[in-house]
Design a protein around this motif. Structure first.
Motif, PDB file in Angstrom:
ATOM      1  N   LEU A  76       0.828  -1.215   0.000  1.00 12.66           N
ATOM      2  CA  LEU A  76       0.000   0.000   0.000  1.00 12.66           C
ATOM      3  C   LEU A  76       0.857   1.258   0.000  1.00 12.66           C
ATOM      4  CD1 LEU A  76      -2.901  -0.947   2.439  1.00 12.66           C
ATOM      5  CD2 LEU A  76      -3.058  -0.529  -0.023  1.00 12.66           C
ATOM      6  N   ALA A  77       1.909   1.273   0.815  1.00 23.25           N
ATOM      7  CA  ALA A  77       2.791   2.437   0.907  1.00 23.25           C
ATOM      8  C   ALA A  77       3.567   2.679  -0.387  1.00 23.25           C
ATOM      9  CB  ALA A  77       3.761   2.268   2.068  1.00 23.25           C
ATOM     10  N   SER A  78       3.765   1.643  -1.181  1.00 21.21           N
ATOM     11  CA  SER A  78       4.573   1.768  -2.401  1.00 21.21           C
ATOM     12  C   SER A  78       3.898   2.606  -3.477  1.00 21.21           C
ATOM     13  CB  SER A  78       4.873   0.378  -2.973  1.00 21.21           C
ATOM     14  OG  SER A  78       3.733  -0.179  -3.620  1.00 21.21           O
ATOM     15  N   GLY A  79       2.583   2.633  -3.481  1.00 19.36           N
ATOM     16  CA  GLY A  79       1.864   3.333  -4.531  1.00 19.36           C
ATOM     17  C   GLY A  79       1.788   2.578  -5.843  1.00 19.36           C
ATOM     18  N   VAL A  80       2.319   1.368  -5.882  1.00 14.49           N
ATOM     19  CA  VAL A  80       2.268   0.548  -7.095  1.00 14.49           C
ATOM     20  C   VAL A  80       0.864  -0.030  -7.243  1.00 14.49           C
ATOM     21  CG1 VAL A  80       3.115  -1.595  -8.168  1.00 14.49           C
ATOM     22  CG2 VAL A  80       4.730   0.015  -7.141  1.00 14.49           C
ATOM     23  N   GLU A  81       0.264   0.150  -8.410  1.00 14.24           N
ATOM     24  CA  GLU A  81      -1.080  -0.362  -8.687  1.00 14.24           C
ATOM     25  C   GLU A  81      -1.052  -1.743  -9.333  1.00 14.24           C
ATOM     26  OE1 GLU A  81      -4.256   0.856  -8.060  1.00 14.24           O
ATOM     27  OE2 GLU A  81      -3.135   2.155  -6.705  1.00 14.24           O
ATOM     28  N   ASP A  82      -0.058  -1.972 -10.173  1.00 13.45           N
ATOM     29  CA  ASP A  82       0.044  -3.241 -10.893  1.00 13.45           C
ATOM     30  C   ASP A  82       1.519  -3.602 -10.997  1.00 13.45           C
ATOM     31  OD1 ASP A  82      -1.346  -5.345 -12.414  1.00 13.45           O
ATOM     32  OD2 ASP A  82      -0.168  -4.582 -14.103  1.00 13.45           O
ATOM     33  N   GLY A  83       1.886  -4.747 -10.428  1.00 15.71           N
ATOM     34  CA  GLY A  83       3.295  -5.122 -10.469  1.00 15.71           C
ATOM     35  C   GLY A  83       3.571  -6.373  -9.670  1.00 15.71           C
ATOM     36  N   LEU A  84       4.768  -6.403  -9.102  1.00 11.30           N
ATOM     37  CA  LEU A  84       5.239  -7.571  -8.374  1.00 11.30           C
ATOM     38  C   LEU A  84       5.830  -7.165  -7.027  1.00 11.30           C
ATOM     39  CD1 LEU A  84       7.007  -9.401 -11.323  1.00 11.30           C
ATOM     40  CD2 LEU A  84       4.794  -9.983 -10.303  1.00 11.30           C
ATOM     41  N   CYS A  85       5.645  -8.026  -6.060  1.00 17.22           N
ATOM     42  CA  CYS A  85       6.209  -7.844  -4.722  1.00 17.22           C
ATOM     43  C   CYS A  85       7.171  -8.988  -4.465  1.00 17.22           C
ATOM     44  CB  CYS A  85       5.079  -7.848  -3.690  1.00 17.22           C
ATOM     45  SG  CYS A  85       5.664  -7.836  -1.978  1.00 17.22           S
ATOM     46  N   PHE A  86       8.434  -8.662  -4.327  1.00 13.15           N
ATOM     47  CA  PHE A  86       9.493  -9.639  -4.084  1.00 13.15           C
ATOM     48  C   PHE A  86       9.838  -9.595  -2.605  1.00 13.15           C
ATOM     49  CE2 PHE A  86      14.119 -10.359  -3.733  1.00 13.15           C
ATOM     50  CZ  PHE A  86      14.202 -11.639  -4.252  1.00 13.15           C
ATOM     51  N   VAL A  87       9.863 -10.766  -1.941  1.00 14.54           N
ATOM     52  CA  VAL A  87      10.155 -10.853  -0.511  1.00 14.54           C
ATOM     53  C   VAL A  87      11.259 -11.893  -0.330  1.00 14.54           C
ATOM     54  CG1 VAL A  87       9.198 -11.219   1.792  1.00 14.54           C
ATOM     55  CG2 VAL A  87       7.713 -10.382  -0.047  1.00 14.54           C
ATOM     56  N   SER A  88      12.360 -11.497   0.329  1.00 11.55           N
ATOM     57  CA  SER A  88      13.495 -12.402   0.473  1.00 11.55           C
ATOM     58  C   SER A  88      14.230 -12.159   1.791  1.00 11.55           C
ATOM     59  CB  SER A  88      14.472 -12.177  -0.686  1.00 11.55           C
ATOM     60  OG  SER A  88      15.602 -13.017  -0.565  1.00 11.55           O
TER      61      SER A  88
ATOM     62  N   LEU B  42      17.394 -16.388  17.288  1.00 14.80           N
ATOM     63  CA  LEU B  42      17.914 -15.837  18.541  1.00 14.80           C
ATOM     64  C   LEU B  42      18.907 -14.717  18.290  1.00 14.80           C
ATOM     65  CD1 LEU B  42      18.362 -19.182  20.509  1.00 14.80           C
ATOM     66  CD2 LEU B  42      16.437 -17.587  20.629  1.00 14.80           C
ATOM     67  N   ARG B  43      18.830 -14.133  17.103  1.00 11.38           N
ATOM     68  CA  ARG B  43      19.634 -12.957  16.782  1.00 11.38           C
ATOM     69  C   ARG B  43      18.903 -12.160  15.709  1.00 11.38           C
ATOM     70  NH1 ARG B  43      23.641 -14.943  12.458  1.00 11.38           N
ATOM     71  NH2 ARG B  43      22.951 -17.068  12.146  1.00 11.38           N
ATOM     72  N   ARG B  44      19.302 -10.933  15.518  1.00 10.80           N
ATOM     73  CA  ARG B  44      18.601 -10.026  14.614  1.00 10.80           C
ATOM     74  C   ARG B  44      18.786 -10.441  13.154  1.00 10.80           C
ATOM     75  NH1 ARG B  44      18.876  -3.532  14.164  1.00 10.80           N
ATOM     76  NH2 ARG B  44      16.716  -3.317  13.504  1.00 10.80           N
ATOM     77  N   LYS B  45      17.672 -10.487  12.427  1.00  8.04           N
ATOM     78  CA  LYS B  45      17.687 -10.866  11.008  1.00  8.04           C
ATOM     79  C   LYS B  45      16.864  -9.877  10.200  1.00  8.04           C
ATOM     80  CE  LYS B  45      19.718 -15.017  11.482  1.00  8.04           C
ATOM     81  NZ  LYS B  45      19.225 -16.248  10.924  1.00  8.04           N
ATOM     82  N   ARG B  46      17.118  -9.832   8.884  1.00 12.56           N
ATOM     83  CA  ARG B  46      16.492  -8.836   8.012  1.00 12.56           C
ATOM     84  C   ARG B  46      15.873  -9.500   6.785  1.00 12.56           C
ATOM     85  NH1 ARG B  46      20.093  -4.298   5.001  1.00 12.56           N
ATOM     86  NH2 ARG B  46      21.414  -6.128   4.795  1.00 12.56           N
ATOM     87  N   VAL B  47      14.759  -8.931   6.321  1.00 13.59           N
ATOM     88  CA  VAL B  47      14.063  -9.369   5.106  1.00 13.59           C
ATOM     89  C   VAL B  47      13.896  -8.148   4.209  1.00 13.59           C
ATOM     90  CG1 VAL B  47      11.833 -10.165   4.195  1.00 13.59           C
ATOM     91  CG2 VAL B  47      12.818 -11.262   6.221  1.00 13.59           C
ATOM     92  N   ILE B  48      14.201  -8.298   2.933  1.00 10.87           N
ATOM     93  CA  ILE B  48      13.983  -7.221   1.977  1.00 10.87           C
ATOM     94  C   ILE B  48      12.636  -7.434   1.288  1.00 10.87           C
ATOM     95  CG2 ILE B  48      15.232  -8.390   0.096  1.00 10.87           C
ATOM     96  CD1 ILE B  48      16.136  -5.557  -0.823  1.00 10.87           C
ATOM     97  N   VAL B  49      11.905  -6.332   1.126  1.00 12.54           N
ATOM     98  CA  VAL B  49      10.646  -6.338   0.389  1.00 12.54           C
ATOM     99  C   VAL B  49      10.784  -5.287  -0.712  1.00 12.54           C
ATOM    100  CG1 VAL B  49       8.139  -6.030   0.529  1.00 12.54           C
ATOM    101  CG2 VAL B  49       9.405  -6.926   2.522  1.00 12.54           C
ATOM    102  N   LYS B  50      10.690  -5.727  -1.951  1.00 10.52           N
ATOM    103  CA  LYS B  50      10.868  -4.824  -3.095  1.00 10.52           C
ATOM    104  C   LYS B  50       9.632  -4.916  -3.975  1.00 10.52           C
ATOM    105  CE  LYS B  50      14.943  -3.949  -4.692  1.00 10.52           C
ATOM    106  NZ  LYS B  50      15.112  -2.509  -4.564  1.00 10.52           N
ATOM    107  N   ILE B  51       9.013  -3.751  -4.197  1.00  8.66           N
ATOM    108  CA  ILE B  51       7.818  -3.662  -5.020  1.00  8.66           C
ATOM    109  C   ILE B  51       8.205  -2.979  -6.329  1.00  8.66           C
ATOM    110  CG2 ILE B  51       5.397  -2.975  -5.091  1.00  8.66           C
ATOM    111  CD1 ILE B  51       6.135  -4.523  -2.507  1.00  8.66           C
ATOM    112  N   LEU B  52       7.869  -3.596  -7.442  1.00  5.49           N
ATOM    113  CA  LEU B  52       8.135  -3.028  -8.768  1.00  5.49           C
ATOM    114  C   LEU B  52       6.843  -3.025  -9.570  1.00  5.49           C
ATOM    115  CD1 LEU B  52      11.386  -4.987  -9.668  1.00  5.49           C
ATOM    116  CD2 LEU B  52      11.235  -2.620  -8.900  1.00  5.49           C
ATOM    117  N   GLY B  53       6.564  -1.928 -10.252  1.00  7.10           N
ATOM    118  CA  GLY B  53       5.373  -1.894 -11.098  1.00  7.10           C
ATOM    119  C   GLY B  53       4.995  -0.482 -11.490  1.00  7.10           C
ATOM    120  N   ILE B  54       3.757  -0.347 -11.891  1.00  8.50           N
ATOM    121  CA  ILE B  54       3.261   0.945 -12.365  1.00  8.50           C
ATOM    122  C   ILE B  54       2.150   1.463 -11.467  1.00  8.50           C
ATOM    123  CG2 ILE B  54       3.924   0.633 -14.751  1.00  8.50           C
ATOM    124  CD1 ILE B  54       1.073  -0.309 -15.332  1.00  8.50           C
TER     125      ILE B  54
END
Length: 137
Positions: free
Chosen positions: A30-42, A125-137
């Motif tokens: 929702l925050a990305s403002g992308v209406e049509d595209g892809l959401c990559f989560v890794s 049991l330790r800090r970890k990170r996930v990237i979320v990348k939204i691409l589209g129009i």
């Protein structure tokens, strides 16, 4: 074309844990403002995974037990000869998919009725990170 990137941080209470993250991913879309595209989560760690499945406690326990049978916790991995003790975590992450790409339609995740997104931690049991990348129009 728009691109939007955010990071989620986790510090799990247990070494192995499945964390439901659909609401966080929906908010990022929702925050990305992308209406049509892809959401990559890794996950940005090789002992974690992202997977899509039903949010049902019995199934989550079944998945955890299945993974433990296929890649049991123990000292018999060659990887442990390097001084590490997380060989099973590397194998478990391979079994559940390291990442996922999801459709975005009309500004929202376009998931099936039972599909939910999970962060699977196998060496926590330790800090970890996930990237979320939204691409589209």
């Amino acid at each position: 074309m728009k691109a939007h990137t955010e990071y989620l941080w986790f510090n799990t209470a247990r070494k192995r844990e499945m964390v439901h993250i659909t609401p966080q991913i929906e908010a990022i879309v929702l925050a990305s403002g992308v209406e049509d595209g892809l959401c990559f989560v890794s996950p940005m760690h090789i002992t974690a995974a992202i997977y899509v499945n039903d949010h049902e406690s019995g199934l989550i326990e079944d998945i955890d037990e299945w993974l433990e049978k296929l890649a049991p916790t123990g000292p018999d991995y060659r990887h442990h000869q390097t001084g590490e003790d997380n060989g099973d975590a590397h194998l478990k992450s391979l079994l559940l998919h390291h990442e996922t790409t999801l459709p975005v339609t009309n500004g929202r995740l376009d998931l099936g009725p039972w599909q939910r997104i999970f962060y699977a931690e196998f060496d926590g049991l330790r800090r970890k990170r996930v990237i979320v990348k939204i691409l589209g129009i």
